[in-house]
Enzyme design. Structure first.
Site, PDB file in Angstrom:
ATOM      1  N   CYS A   1      96.102  75.530  72.707  1.00 56.26           N
ATOM      2  CA  CYS A   1      95.163  74.715  71.937  1.00 56.26           C
ATOM      3  C   CYS A   1      94.863  73.401  72.662  1.00 56.26           C
ATOM      4  CB  CYS A   1      95.704  74.496  70.526  1.00 56.26           C
ATOM      5  SG  CYS A   1      94.467  73.896  69.365  1.00 56.26           S
ATOM      6  N   ALA A   2      95.296  72.280  72.131  1.00 51.31           N
ATOM      7  CA  ALA A   2      95.079  70.991  72.790  1.00 51.31           C
ATOM      8  C   ALA A   2      96.142  70.711  73.846  1.00 51.31           C
ATOM      9  CB  ALA A   2      95.069  69.870  71.754  1.00 51.31           C
TER      10      ALA A   2
END
Length: 181
Positions: free
Chosen positions: A100-101
């Site tokens: 994800c991030a």
């Protein structure tokens, strides 16, 4: 041993789903709390980590997993001990996995330079010189594994199982949980 770093504000699915799938495959998994054993996730779920970062023996880490969640990513990025652990794993050829991030953490450290990777859609500009593979749930390049987002937690976790235990183990776990993606 697989260590999964839990910083305040981590995304639950991106930590717990891979931990569950790996444990189903018989892999030793340790949930590591950055700010103590009680860690509050991005959706205010408190998870009890197995160890704190200070208690972790970095030499025992075969794979380090960085879940996303903007709060968790900020917590990892601002923790010098977490940064040192990531660098240690990189320097010693250990597997680094981020979803994800969290791939932006690896990108900021220059670890994804000119490597294929994926991140949360819209964060591509934070990936430095990584070769972002948009729309791909999981990308492996060298000892780096990146996943797109919380919706990729199952394919990401299964890829971690495949890397550590082989395709047959990954297929067995996939069948056991009836994952059809």
């Amino acid at each position: 041993m697989v260590a999964i770093l839990l910083g305040t504000g981590f995304e639950e699915a991106e930590a717990i789903v891979p931990a569950d799938l790996l444990r189903r495959a018989g892999v030793e998994v340790t949930l590591v709390g950055l700010d103590g054993r009680q860690v509050v996730s991005s959706h205010n779920i408190t998870i009890t980590a197995d160890l704190t970062l200070e208690e972790l023996d970095q030499e025992q880490v075969d794979m380090l997993v960085l879940p996303g969640g903007l709060g968790g990513v900020e917590t990892i990025s601002s923790n010098i001990h977490a940064q040192a652990l990531i660098q240690y794993c990189y320097d010693h050829g250990r597997w680094l996995a981020a979803i994800c991030a969290a791939p932006t953490i690896l990108a900021n450290l220059g670890m994804l330079d000119r490597r294929k990777a994926v991140c949360y859609p819209g964060m591509e500009e934070l990936m430095g010189s990584a070769v972002v593979q948009k729309g791909t749930p999981v990308v492996v390049d060298g000892h780096m594994i990146t996943g797109e987002a919380a919706g990729s937690a199952y394919p990401f976790g299964l890829k971690l199982v495949e890397i550590l235990k082989g395709p047959a183990a990954a297929a067995q776990v996939k069948d056991a949980v009836h994952y059809h993606g």
